[in-house]
Scaffold this active site. Structure first.
Site, PDB file in Angstrom:
ATOM      1  N   HIS A  54       0.827  -1.217   0.000  1.00 40.89           N
ATOM      2  CA  HIS A  54       0.000   0.000   0.000  1.00 40.89           C
ATOM      3  C   HIS A  54       0.859   1.263   0.000  1.00 40.89           C
ATOM      4  CE1 HIS A  54      -3.717  -2.280   0.664  1.00 40.89           C
ATOM      5  NE2 HIS A  54      -3.013  -3.014   1.512  1.00 40.89           N
ATOM      6  N   ASN A 127     -10.180  -3.505   1.761  1.00 41.22           N
ATOM      7  CA  ASN A 127      -9.836  -3.378   0.342  1.00 41.22           C
ATOM      8  C   ASN A 127     -11.087  -3.055  -0.459  1.00 41.22           C
ATOM      9  OD1 ASN A 127      -7.020  -3.884   0.386  1.00 41.22           O
ATOM     10  ND2 ASN A 127      -7.356  -6.085   0.472  1.00 41.22           N
TER      11      ASN A 127
END
Length: 495
Positions: A54, A127
């Site tokens: 990320h 997510n």
């Protein structure tokens, strides 16, 4: 208006910012020019360790408002009545790419939310997909290594990715989502978000239910196809960041509707699959979406590094009335996320503006790098003590429960839970349109053509077995395009 004085980091005004102090106009620079030293030393320390996953992301502040009553499920103060609201912060991201990678890369997208509530900060770290590639955190470092770079060449490798996926059929559900157009969303505003894991809610009667969190975009789903995503990666690798900032600056505030799915403990015992398996979904026909509230993003942070790069999220940041589940991936993240932040930002990362609880924080944590004593000053650093007024509140006691087993072992994660194909098959036949299926197949073929090396045929055939078990049509289309001869064994067995 009076101009502000230029100062050092310690606040001392100075004048010579452009020219170093030297011995003569062309002479050597003096060590005593501490302004030069301070600016250069700070400059080379402007970056902190990049997130392992990320790394490339965008963030914004906003507001969450409760629109429907779910107080029968949770005693969380935020959800105690309709109309309650709180400030929040959201960070969206790609998963596998580095800090400078393209926003439109084929990848899941992180969907991390921080709610600043009166009972502390609640982080929902998920997510844009309801499932994940693996179901046990012990496998996570190996999985992420396959999404990164080959140690020798420092290049991305389709061989490495498909080798891992073909050896882990539990990944198939997420692989089909990734290889569809949902793997290349049109920025961050046009995608759904999911807590992904199973969590629990506990009400004021000390009753527990299992829940999943969903955030549905009010902008509508919009994706790039593979060709357009690749084209945009070259034209504007910061497309999603620009799209989010422009929308907010133009007053077109992105919004999502929050829903929960609820499963009772009795239903969990009878559920066809393990309800704590993050590679599976709960069918909405059986566990319908229950509307909860609305999230709106309306403020671009004034400084990206301070607010977005230094933001930290952890699923261990929960509030009273919302708790964990036996989900093995979730249990692993309870350790790994706070540990990552202690390494990357520092042990006092929670003192930073973006991470700080705006309400009362009272504890006995002290010192460490970048300690800020403004919240505790000279108060005692131990408990119990005779001097302060901090007292544990019994109304916040943990939920107590009995475990189903007292047998300790390394249980096979797939034992009695090895149906890796039904839900991916339904995703292909029921959830996808004909165009979705065509794009999925083309994207899979394009990626698998990158598999090379002496194990190429073995990896391709092993993955084809998984496709066939999910759906014969899917397997046939991929196999024929890869010029693989089909036999009955491949269509009926996973090796």
């Amino acid at each position: 208006m009076d101009n502000k004085k230029l100062t050092t980091g310690s606040g001392a005004p100075y004048y010579e910012h452009q020219d170093s102090q030297t011995v003569g106009a062309r002479g050597p620079v003096l060590l005593q020019d501490f302004i030069l030293q301070e600016n250069l030393a700070h400059f080379v320390r402007e970056r902190i360790p990049e997130r392992i996953v990320h790394a490339k992301g965008s963030g914004a502040y906003g507001k969450f408002t409760v629109t429907h009553d779910i107080s029968k499920y949770t005693k969380a103060k935020l959800f105690s009545q309709v109309g309650n609201s709180c400030k929040m912060f959201a960070r969206f991201s790609t998963v596998g790419g580095e800090k400078g990678s393209a926003d439109t890369a084929r990848d899941p997208r992180g969907f991390a939310l921080k709610f600043y509530t009166e009972d502390g900060n609640w982080d929902l770290v998920g997510n844009n997909t309801p499932v994940f590639f693996i179901k046990d955190a012990k496998k996570f470092p190996d999985f992420i290594h396959t999404q990164k770079r080959v140690p020798k060449t420092n290049l991305k490798s389709a061989t490495m990715m498909w080798d891992f996926w073909s050896l882990n059929p539990e990944s198939l559900h997420q692989v089909l989502i990734l290889m569809s157009d949902r793997g290349t969303p049109y920025g961050f505003r046009h995608m759904h978000g999911f807590g992904s894991h199973t969590f629990s809610m506990i009400n004021d009667k000390n009753e527990r239910v299992w829940v999943k969190f969903h955030f549905k975009t009010k902008q509508g789903i919009k994706n790039f196809n593979d060709a357009d995503a690749t084209k945009m990666a070259g034209e504007n690798p910061d497309f999603a960041q620009e799209d989010l900032c422009n929308a907010i600056d133009n007053g077109d505030f992105p919004k999502w509707t929050m829903y929960i799915q609820v499963m009772t403990e009795e239903q969990a015992k009878e559920f066809r699959w393990n309800p704590f398996d993050i590679t599976k979904v709960w069918f909405q026909a059986d566990f319908p979406l229950i509307e909860v509230g609305e999230m709106e993003l309306n403020e671009v942070p004034v400084n990206y590094f301070a607010h977005v790069e230094q933001s930290t999220f952890s699923p261990s940041n929960l509030i009273n009335g919302i708790s964990f589940s036996p989900d093995k991936m979730l249990q692993g993240r309870l350790f790994s996320y706070p540990d990552a932040h202690r390494y990357r930002v520092g042990v006092n990362a929670h003192h930073l503006e973006v991470n700080k609880c705006p309400f009362a924080v009272n504890n006995y944590q002290r010192d460490g790098f970048m300690a800020d004593s403004s919240g505790y000053q000279d108060k005692p650093n131990y408990h119990p003590n005779s001097f302060d007024d901090i007292q544990p509140d019994s109304s916040y006691k943990n939920f107590e429960y009995e475990l189903d087993s007292n047998h300790v072992a390394n249980f096979n994660r797939n034992e009695n839970d090895d149906d890796h194909y039904t839900q991916p098959g339904l995703l292909y036949t029921k959830a996808m349109s004909q165009e979705d299926r065509e794009h999925l197949v083309n994207n899979i073929i394009g990626s698998m053509k990158g598999i090379d090396g002496p194990k190429k045929d073995e990896i391709i055939n092993r993955q084809l077995c998984h496709f066939f078990r999910a759906n014969i049509e899917l397997g046939m289309k991929v196999a024929s395009s890869l010029s693989v001869n089909i036999d009955a064994n491949m269509m009926n067995h996973s090796k």
